[in-house]
Design a protein around this motif. Sequence first.
Motif, PDB file in Angstrom:
ATOM      1  N   SER A  83       0.843  -1.198   0.000  1.00  0.00           N
ATOM      2  CA  SER A  83       0.000   0.000   0.000  1.00  0.00           C
ATOM      3  C   SER A  83       0.876   1.245   0.000  1.00  0.00           C
ATOM      4  CB  SER A  83      -0.896  -0.002   1.235  1.00  0.00           C
ATOM      5  OG  SER A  83      -1.565   1.235   1.349  1.00  0.00           O
ATOM      6  N   ILE A  84       0.451   2.249  -0.760  1.00  0.00           N
ATOM      7  CA  ILE A  84       1.176   3.520  -0.730  1.00  0.00           C
ATOM      8  C   ILE A  84       0.401   4.555   0.081  1.00  0.00           C
ATOM      9  CG2 ILE A  84       2.500   3.146  -2.837  1.00  0.00           C
ATOM     10  CD1 ILE A  84       0.511   5.050  -4.238  1.00  0.00           C
ATOM     11  N   VAL A  85      -0.562   4.084   0.864  1.00  0.00           N
ATOM     12  CA  VAL A  85      -1.301   4.969   1.757  1.00  0.00           C
ATOM     13  C   VAL A  85      -0.387   5.317   2.931  1.00  0.00           C
ATOM     14  CG1 VAL A  85      -3.278   5.144   3.310  1.00  0.00           C
ATOM     15  CG2 VAL A  85      -3.523   4.016   1.096  1.00  0.00           C
ATOM     16  N   CYS A  86      -0.295   6.604   3.229  1.00  0.00           N
ATOM     17  CA  CYS A  86       0.512   7.044   4.361  1.00  0.00           C
ATOM     18  C   CYS A  86      -0.146   8.278   4.970  1.00  0.00           C
ATOM     19  CB  CYS A  86       1.951   7.334   3.945  1.00  0.00           C
ATOM     20  SG  CYS A  86       2.158   8.605   2.702  1.00  0.00           S
ATOM     21  N   THR A  87       0.385   8.720   6.094  1.00  0.00           N
ATOM     22  CA  THR A  87      -0.184   9.862   6.790  1.00  0.00           C
ATOM     23  C   THR A  87      -0.260  11.076   5.871  1.00  0.00           C
ATOM     24  OG1 THR A  87       0.777   9.027   8.838  1.00  0.00           O
ATOM     25  CG2 THR A  87       0.018  11.305   8.854  1.00  0.00           C
ATOM     26  N   ASP A  88       0.832  11.357   5.154  1.00  0.00           N
ATOM     27  CA  ASP A  88       0.878  12.500   4.250  1.00  0.00           C
ATOM     28  C   ASP A  88       1.918  12.236   3.161  1.00  0.00           C
ATOM     29  OD1 ASP A  88       1.047  14.935   2.943  1.00  0.00           O
ATOM     30  OD2 ASP A  88       1.215  16.127   4.772  1.00  0.00           O
ATOM     31  N   MET A  89       1.452  12.095   1.925  1.00  0.00           N
ATOM     32  CA  MET A  89       2.358  11.837   0.803  1.00  0.00           C
ATOM     33  C   MET A  89       3.372  12.974   0.655  1.00  0.00           C
ATOM     34  SD  MET A  89       3.280   9.675  -1.501  1.00  0.00           S
ATOM     35  CE  MET A  89       1.936   8.514  -1.575  1.00  0.00           C
ATOM     36  N   GLY A  90       2.978  14.181   1.031  1.00  0.00           N
ATOM     37  CA  GLY A  90       3.880  15.323   0.969  1.00  0.00           C
ATOM     38  C   GLY A  90       5.113  15.130   1.839  1.00  0.00           C
ATOM     39  N   PHE A  91       4.949  14.449   2.990  1.00  0.00           N
ATOM     40  CA  PHE A  91       6.093  14.167   3.855  1.00  0.00           C
ATOM     41  C   PHE A  91       7.082  13.247   3.152  1.00  0.00           C
ATOM     42  CE2 PHE A  91       3.392  14.807   7.927  1.00  0.00           C
ATOM     43  CZ  PHE A  91       3.602  16.173   7.880  1.00  0.00           C
ATOM     44  N   LEU A  92       6.557  12.269   2.396  1.00  0.00           N
ATOM     45  CA  LEU A  92       7.439  11.362   1.648  1.00  0.00           C
ATOM     46  C   LEU A  92       8.197  12.138   0.568  1.00  0.00           C
ATOM     47  CD1 LEU A  92       8.456   8.483   1.062  1.00  0.00           C
ATOM     48  CD2 LEU A  92       6.524   8.221  -0.488  1.00  0.00           C
ATOM     49  N   ILE A  93       7.492  12.981  -0.165  1.00  0.00           N
ATOM     50  CA  ILE A  93       8.124  13.799  -1.209  1.00  0.00           C
ATOM     51  C   ILE A  93       9.188  14.697  -0.576  1.00  0.00           C
ATOM     52  CG2 ILE A  93       7.743  15.560  -2.996  1.00  0.00           C
ATOM     53  CD1 ILE A  93       6.442  12.788  -3.629  1.00  0.00           C
ATOM     54  N   ASP A  94       8.825  15.349   0.531  1.00  0.00           N
ATOM     55  CA  ASP A  94       9.774  16.226   1.222  1.00  0.00           C
ATOM     56  C   ASP A  94      10.987  15.452   1.733  1.00  0.00           C
ATOM     57  OD1 ASP A  94       8.075  18.341   0.737  1.00  0.00           O
ATOM     58  OD2 ASP A  94       7.236  18.380   2.766  1.00  0.00           O
ATOM     59  N   GLY A  95      10.781  14.215   2.170  1.00  0.00           N
ATOM     60  CA  GLY A  95      11.890  13.390   2.639  1.00  0.00           C
ATOM     61  C   GLY A  95      12.815  12.958   1.514  1.00  0.00           C
ATOM     62  N   LEU A  96      12.255  12.781   0.312  1.00  0.00           N
ATOM     63  CA  LEU A  96      13.057  12.375  -0.841  1.00  0.00           C
ATOM     64  C   LEU A  96      13.862  13.534  -1.443  1.00  0.00           C
ATOM     65  CD1 LEU A  96      10.603   9.963  -2.697  1.00  0.00           C
ATOM     66  CD2 LEU A  96      12.863   9.367  -1.801  1.00  0.00           C
ATOM     67  N   MET A  97      13.413  14.750  -1.236  1.00  0.00           N
ATOM     68  CA  MET A  97      14.064  15.901  -1.882  1.00  0.00           C
ATOM     69  C   MET A  97      15.542  16.053  -1.492  1.00  0.00           C
ATOM     70  SD  MET A  97      11.932  16.826  -4.012  1.00  0.00           S
ATOM     71  CE  MET A  97      12.828  18.207  -4.675  1.00  0.00           C
ATOM     72  N   PRO A  98      15.913  15.943  -0.197  1.00  0.00           N
ATOM     73  CA  PRO A  98      17.351  16.042   0.108  1.00  0.00           C
ATOM     74  C   PRO A  98      18.169  14.913  -0.533  1.00  0.00           C
ATOM     75  CG  PRO A  98      16.044  16.248   2.116  1.00  0.00           C
ATOM     76  CD  PRO A  98      15.108  15.863   1.016  1.00  0.00           C
ATOM     77  N   TRP A  99      17.550  13.762  -0.711  1.00  0.00           N
ATOM     78  CA  TRP A  99      18.239  12.657  -1.378  1.00  0.00           C
ATOM     79  C   TRP A  99      18.486  13.015  -2.839  1.00  0.00           C
ATOM     80  CZ3 TRP A  99      15.640   7.409   0.274  1.00  0.00           C
ATOM     81  CH2 TRP A  99      15.734   7.257   1.660  1.00  0.00           C
ATOM     82  N   LEU A 100      17.482  13.613  -3.476  1.00  0.00           N
ATOM     83  CA  LEU A 100      17.575  13.976  -4.886  1.00  0.00           C
ATOM     84  C   LEU A 100      18.610  15.069  -5.110  1.00  0.00           C
ATOM     85  CD1 LEU A 100      16.484  13.742  -7.796  1.00  0.00           C
ATOM     86  CD2 LEU A 100      14.679  15.338  -7.159  1.00  0.00           C
ATOM     87  N   THR A 101      18.688  15.997  -4.190  1.00  0.00           N
ATOM     88  CA  THR A 101      19.577  17.152  -4.373  1.00  0.00           C
ATOM     89  C   THR A 101      20.955  16.942  -3.755  1.00  0.00           C
ATOM     90  OG1 THR A 101      18.721  18.199  -2.361  1.00  0.00           O
ATOM     91  CG2 THR A 101      17.641  18.761  -4.444  1.00  0.00           C
ATOM     92  N   GLY A 102      21.145  15.859  -3.028  1.00  0.00           N
ATOM     93  CA  GLY A 102      22.415  15.615  -2.344  1.00  0.00           C
ATOM     94  C   GLY A 102      23.542  15.212  -3.280  1.00  0.00           C
ATOM     95  N   SER A 103      24.723  15.123  -2.703  1.00  0.00           N
ATOM     96  CA  SER A 103      25.913  14.850  -3.505  1.00  0.00           C
ATOM     97  C   SER A 103      26.210  13.359  -3.681  1.00  0.00           C
ATOM     98  CB  SER A 103      27.129  15.529  -2.868  1.00  0.00           C
ATOM     99  OG  SER A 103      27.334  15.021  -1.560  1.00  0.00           O
TER     100      SER A 103
END
Length: 164
Positions: free
Chosen positions: A41-61
């Motif tokens: 299931s991809i149901v979670c408290t807030d999908m925005g939190f998942l997106i926000d958590g992935l952003m530093p990974w995407l922008t990191g070195s």
Amino acid sequence: MAYRKPSDLDGFIQQMPKADMRVKVQLAEDLVTFLSDDTNSIVCTDMGFLIDGLMPWLTGSHFKIAQKSLEAFSELIKRLGSDFNAYTATVLPHVIDRLGDSRDTVREKAQLLLRDLMEHRVLPPQALIDKLATSCFKHKNAKVREEFPQTIVNALHEYGTPAA
């Protein structure tokens, strides 16, 4: 603290801010595996939190973590379809930057993510190309400027020329 593999998206979200690089690499691997399994299931408290958590990974070195974040976003696009459109304004500028990455594998994953945006009807091909054109043609990174025409070619091969 020992790493424990999460059993749901909320568990992944809680562990994403961890500083230990080995934990992040394993967590990123597990997240991509979790998202690629349609029975999870991809149901979670807030999908925005998942997106926000992935952003530093995407922008990191760290290229492996950036690559896995692109794969995770691609899996989310496949699972959410057009509902992912709410997050494109947040994610797209950083994907564009990753088109200029020094690693071929990261650039390939960025191209695949762009293809997934079109394929899963998050953005129509013409709209995506228009959004990319505003920043890719004048991007400071020459690799981004090189990759953008490839994105256009890929879209033309897949979807043909736009109807007038």
